[in-house]
Write a protein that holds these residues in place. Structure first.
Motif, PDB file in Angstrom:
ATOM      1  N   ILE A   1       0.840  -1.197   0.000  1.00  0.00           N
ATOM      2  CA  ILE A   1       0.000   0.000   0.000  1.00  0.00           C
ATOM      3  C   ILE A   1       0.875   1.246   0.000  1.00  0.00           C
ATOM      4  N   GLY A   2       0.543   2.194  -0.851  1.00  0.00           N
ATOM      5  CA  GLY A   2       1.298   3.441  -0.931  1.00  0.00           C
ATOM      6  C   GLY A   2       0.499   4.624  -0.422  1.00  0.00           C
ATOM      7  N   PHE A   3       1.155   5.776  -0.374  1.00  0.00           N
ATOM      8  CA  PHE A   3       0.534   7.019   0.097  1.00  0.00           C
ATOM      9  C   PHE A   3       0.937   8.148  -0.833  1.00  0.00           C
ATOM     10  N   ILE A   4      -0.043   8.910  -1.345  1.00  0.00           N
ATOM     11  CA  ILE A   4       0.271  10.012  -2.253  1.00  0.00           C
ATOM     12  C   ILE A   4      -0.478  11.292  -1.863  1.00  0.00           C
ATOM     13  N   GLY A   5       0.186  12.427  -2.144  1.00  0.00           N
ATOM     14  CA  GLY A   5      -0.428  13.726  -1.917  1.00  0.00           C
ATOM     15  C   GLY A   5      -0.022  14.357  -0.590  1.00  0.00           C
ATOM     16  N   GLY A   6      -0.203  15.674  -0.500  1.00  0.00           N
ATOM     17  CA  GLY A   6       0.082  16.390   0.737  1.00  0.00           C
ATOM     18  C   GLY A   6       1.492  16.943   0.781  1.00  0.00           C
ATOM     19  N   ARG A   7       1.620  18.191   1.179  1.00  0.00           N
ATOM     20  CA  ARG A   7       2.936  18.793   1.312  1.00  0.00           C
ATOM     21  C   ARG A   7       3.622  18.283   2.573  1.00  0.00           C
ATOM     22  N   PRO A   8       4.895  17.915   2.476  1.00  0.00           N
ATOM     23  CA  PRO A   8       5.590  17.329   3.631  1.00  0.00           C
ATOM     24  C   PRO A   8       5.834  18.303   4.782  1.00  0.00           C
ATOM     25  N   ASP A   9       5.718  19.621   4.538  1.00  0.00           N
ATOM     26  CA  ASP A   9       5.982  20.607   5.589  1.00  0.00           C
ATOM     27  C   ASP A   9       4.722  21.026   6.338  1.00  0.00           C
ATOM     28  N   VAL A  10       3.610  20.323   6.082  1.00  0.00           N
ATOM     29  CA  VAL A  10       2.326  20.696   6.682  1.00  0.00           C
ATOM     30  C   VAL A  10       1.883  19.628   7.685  1.00  0.00           C
ATOM     31  N   LYS A  11       1.310  20.083   8.816  1.00  0.00           N
ATOM     32  CA  LYS A  11       0.925  19.168   9.900  1.00  0.00           C
ATOM     33  C   LYS A  11      -0.123  18.145   9.469  1.00  0.00           C
ATOM     34  N   ILE A  12      -1.049  18.551   8.616  1.00  0.00           N
ATOM     35  CA  ILE A  12      -2.090  17.622   8.154  1.00  0.00           C
ATOM     36  C   ILE A  12      -1.450  16.410   7.483  1.00  0.00           C
ATOM     37  N   THR A  13      -0.480  16.681   6.590  1.00  0.00           N
ATOM     38  CA  THR A  13       0.209  15.593   5.893  1.00  0.00           C
ATOM     39  C   THR A  13       0.954  14.717   6.871  1.00  0.00           C
ATOM     40  N   LYS A  14       1.688  15.348   7.767  1.00  0.00           N
ATOM     41  CA  LYS A  14       2.497  14.595   8.728  1.00  0.00           C
ATOM     42  C   LYS A  14       1.639  13.644   9.550  1.00  0.00           C
ATOM     43  N   GLU A  15       0.506  14.134  10.052  1.00  0.00           N
ATOM     44  CA  GLU A  15      -0.312  13.310  10.933  1.00  0.00           C
ATOM     45  C   GLU A  15      -1.019  12.190  10.173  1.00  0.00           C
ATOM     46  N   ARG A  16      -1.571  12.513   9.005  1.00  0.00           N
ATOM     47  CA  ARG A  16      -2.239  11.461   8.231  1.00  0.00           C
ATOM     48  C   ARG A  16      -1.239  10.415   7.761  1.00  0.00           C
ATOM     49  N   PHE A  17      -0.079  10.875   7.322  1.00  0.00           N
ATOM     50  CA  PHE A  17       0.958   9.939   6.863  1.00  0.00           C
ATOM     51  C   PHE A  17       1.447   9.065   8.013  1.00  0.00           C
ATOM     52  N   ASN A  18       1.621   9.655   9.198  1.00  0.00           N
ATOM     53  CA  ASN A  18       2.058   8.863  10.351  1.00  0.00           C
ATOM     54  C   ASN A  18       1.026   7.799  10.718  1.00  0.00           C
ATOM     55  N   GLY A  19      -0.263   8.154  10.623  1.00  0.00           N
ATOM     56  CA  GLY A  19      -1.310   7.165  10.882  1.00  0.00           C
ATOM     57  C   GLY A  19      -1.231   6.018   9.890  1.00  0.00           C
ATOM     58  N   PHE A  20      -1.004   6.364   8.621  1.00  0.00           N
ATOM     59  CA  PHE A  20      -0.842   5.360   7.561  1.00  0.00           C
ATOM     60  C   PHE A  20       0.379   4.477   7.824  1.00  0.00           C
TER      61      PHE A  20
END
Length: 350
Positions: A195-214
């Motif tokens: 499973i992969g993950f795409i989208g979201g700027r890496p310097d933004v908290k939304i991306t960081k938190e969703r990606f960490n959950g993934f």
């Protein structure tokens, strides 16, 4: 009768003082019921509309809320702005909508946001709600933090974002990490391992938190592989570009988590251009529900963050701050998994 009366003339007709008329217009207390009815009758008969400027001078309020949005074209913000505006109308507040995304090469979005804070101060609004922008960054610019704290000191301010210790405003948070966890669990439950993950700027908290959950969820039940991850931005084109890059490097996984529905739509189009079908060839699911995603082909499996409750919580908190009260952090309902076609659940069942 004439319909351009002044407050002074209304007071004369009602045989009362100007200050009493002013209290009735502003729905203040300390006016007897009989006097209030007498004044209101004269107001209604003459279709009297009080000057907002004069009214604000008396009450020190303009009944206006500034809504600062980092990108009015973003479907998430469109949905949230609509919810807030609808509630404001019911509360007799008007909205001053300010978009800080700029196309001018001579001015950065950061400068535009700081400039907007000064505009807000000049407009004498009663309160401010901030949606997105620099405040969403993992590392907030110190000058921005100083300017926002100065704004919050002078005007009640609510920020819809993840809490940051450098900012003194009231925050309304979403369950960002949980959305990444939930959508990944669902794909794993459907039997996908790569499973992969795409989208979201890496310097933004939304991306960081969703990606960490993934990442944490995937690592617990399968194997996380960096080659299946592309962090770029939040728009349709970014989904398309991410798929192009994965295909060009022969790194297409069995399933993809996208940062939001917009990125998912771009990904589906790119896969289609390469004669790949969702979910037959690649399953797909999103961390954030946008309007109309139930009409895509296939319909998107996604996470509903209850934006209607988010807007309500932000406005309730702000209105209480305006009245010099502070509510405890209002609970935002947990996100909901919406299972549709893109994740492959129905495809596998068939």
């Amino acid at each position: 009768m004439q319909n351009n009366l002044t407050i002074k003339e209304i007071a004369k007709l009602a045989n009362t003082s100007v200050s009493t008329v002013s209290r009735v217009i502003n729905n203040s207390k300390n006016v007897s019921e009989n006097t209030r009815k007498r004044i209101q009758t004269i107001i209604d008969q003459n279709n009297f509309q009080p000057s907002m400027i004069a009214r604000s001078m008396v009450s020190k309020k303009t009944n206006t809320i500034a809504l600062i949005v980092s990108d009015v074209n973003n479907p998430y913000f469109i949905s949230l702005v609509s919810q807030i505006e609808e509630i404001c109308i019911k509360q007799n507040y008007s909205i001053l909508l300010l978009n800080t995304m700029t196309a001018e090469e001579t001015i950065t979005n950061l400068k535009a946001e700081i400039k907007t804070f000064n505009i807000v101060k000049e407009k004498h609004v009663d309160g401010v709600i901030i949606l997105g922008g620099e405040v969403d960054k993992i590392d907030i610019n110190p000058k921005y933090a100083t300017e926002l704290n100065d704004l919050s000191k002078n005007i009640p301010t609510v920020v819809v974002s993840q809490t940051d210790s450098s900012i003194n405003s009231v925050f309304i948070e979403r369950h960002q990490k949980l959305s990444g966890t939930m959508i990944t669990q669902h794909l794993l439950a459907n039997g996908y391992k790569k499973i992969g993950f795409i989208g979201g700027r890496p310097d933004v908290k939304i991306t960081k938190e969703r990606f960490n959950g993934f990442k944490e969820t995937l690592s617990m039940y399968s194997t996380f592989q960096e080659k299946y991850v592309i962090l770029n931005d939040y728009y349709v084109q970014d989904g398309y570009n991410a798929i192009e890059k994965l295909i060009s490097t022969d790194s297409l996984p069995q399933a993809l988590v996208t940062i939001n529905d917009a990125v998912a739509i771009g990904a589906i189009r790119a896969l289609k251009d390469h004669n790949l079908e969702v979910p037959k060839d690649v399953a797909l699911a999103s961390c954030d529900l946008f309007p109309n995603s139930e009409f895509t082909i296939p319909r998107l499996t996604t996470i509903d963050h209850n934006n209607n409750q988010l807007g309500l919580a932000a406005l309730q908190q702000l209105l209480n701050l305006i009245e010099h009260e502070t509510l405890p952090h209002l609970p935002i309902p947990y996100p909901k998994l919406i299972i549709r076609e893109s994740c492959g659940t129905k495809f596998k069942q068939n």
